[in-house]
Write a protein that holds these residues in place. Structure first.
Motif, PDB file in Angstrom:
ATOM      1  N   UNK A 180       0.860  -1.181   0.000  1.00  0.00           N
ATOM      2  CA  UNK A 180       0.000   0.000   0.000  1.00  0.00           C
ATOM      3  C   UNK A 180       0.895   1.229   0.000  1.00  0.00           C
ATOM      4  N   UNK A 181       0.767   2.046  -1.031  1.00  0.00           N
ATOM      5  CA  UNK A 181       1.582   3.263  -1.154  1.00  0.00           C
ATOM      6  C   UNK A 181       0.788   4.436  -0.587  1.00  0.00           C
ATOM      7  N   UNK A 182       1.307   5.043   0.472  1.00  0.00           N
ATOM      8  CA  UNK A 182       0.618   6.158   1.114  1.00  0.00           C
ATOM      9  C   UNK A 182       0.794   7.439   0.321  1.00  0.00           C
ATOM     10  N   UNK A 183      -0.297   8.186   0.139  1.00  0.00           N
ATOM     11  CA  UNK A 183      -0.259   9.444  -0.604  1.00  0.00           C
ATOM     12  C   UNK A 183      -0.021  10.593   0.379  1.00  0.00           C
ATOM     13  N   UNK A 184       1.211  10.685   0.876  1.00  0.00           N
ATOM     14  CA  UNK A 184       1.529  11.700   1.871  1.00  0.00           C
ATOM     15  C   UNK A 184       1.643  13.087   1.256  1.00  0.00           C
TER      16      UNK A 184
END
Length: 278
Positions: A180-184
């Motif tokens: 899961x790639x976090x959209x920071x």
């Protein structure tokens, strides 16, 4: 915000007789209880999909989510479950915010397909993801890898140029982690964004969500993980051993009530699974 009376009822069912402190220890206590006692499931979503659909998809509002959980034991998929967790934490004095991410699953649209929660304590952000249910929050410090431990609920944060990718193990797959790639960079989003993404996931389009055609229920216990999907029961033991078998409709109903904590009323209302692609 969640009304104070509802907060107290939720805390009691989570096992608390007093409010935890708004510090890291208190956060881990709340998150561990939520990981254990609130299932990951699409029960309310499946009921909405076969109904009239005249209102917004069921469970997206945190108050509605918790009333359903208190009455029927149902949880939700990522957007409703994490949205409710975020509001509960804020009601308890934590600095929690909603964040979008992308589960990098083949065949599924990636942009904003996952909603999660970050909690700021001191100068550090901690990931508290209801769907991943890791029992311990995951610290996110720029450029530094991190882990919640080495058990069956383990999450790992791997830094990359735009933030973090979170590695976790889905269901019976205990060898190859999902990411899961976090959209920071986008930063915090509001309740309306979670509702909109949840509504998109309820469209009859498998590219939006894999959780629309058949029942899925997952329960995380301290020493095991239990999943039910398409009349198959999967149990991951403390030793990371996978046991998988087909179950009858009667067995499924019994497990949903006795192991997953769902009410007999809601179990009796669950619609039959559809054929893939219908």
């Amino acid at each position: 915000m969640i009304p104070p009376g509802l907060v107290e009822r939720v805390l009691l069912k989570l096992g608390f007789h007093s409010r935890p402190d708004a510090d890291l220890s208190g956060l881990n206590k709340i998150y561990a209880a939520y990981s254990h006692r609130v299932p990951n499931d699409n029960v309310q979503k499946r009921l909405w999909l076969v109904g009239e659909k005249s209102k917004q998809v069921t469970g997206g509002d945190p108050i509605e989510f918790f009333e359903n959980w208190l009455k029927h034991g149902t949880g939700g998929t990522c957007f409703p479950s994490n949205g409710a967790l975020c509001e509960l934490l804020n009601s308890l004095g934590f600095n929690a915010r909603r964040i979008l991410g992308a589960v990098l699953m083949e065949g599924i649209e990636h942009d904003g397909n996952h909603g999660t929660v970050l909690v700021r304590i001191g100068d550090t952000d901690y990931l508290a993801d209801a769907q991943l249910a890791s029992f311990s929050v995951l610290p996110l410090v720029a450029g530094q890898p991190a882990s919640t431990g080495d058990g069956i609920h383990d999450l790992r944060a791997v830094p990359f140029e735009r933030g973090f990718e979170v590695q976790w193990y889905p269901g019976s797959n205990r060898q190859t982690p999902m990411v899961t790639r976090l959209d920071l960079q986008r930063g915090a989003v509001d309740h309306g964004t979670f509702l909109a993404q949840y509504a998109l996931s309820a469209l009859r389009d498998r590219k939006r969500s894999p959780f629309n055609e058949a029942l899925f229920v997952g329960r995380h216990f301290p020493d095991r993980i239990l999943n039910i999907g398409r009349n198959t029961l999967t149990i991951i033991s403390r030793d990371n051993e996978v046991a998988k078998r087909e179950i009858t409709a009667a067995e499924r109903a019994q497990i949903l009530i006795e192991e997953c904590g769902l009410s007999p009323e809601i179990v009796g209302a669950i619609p039959p699974d559809e054929e893939p692609g219908v």
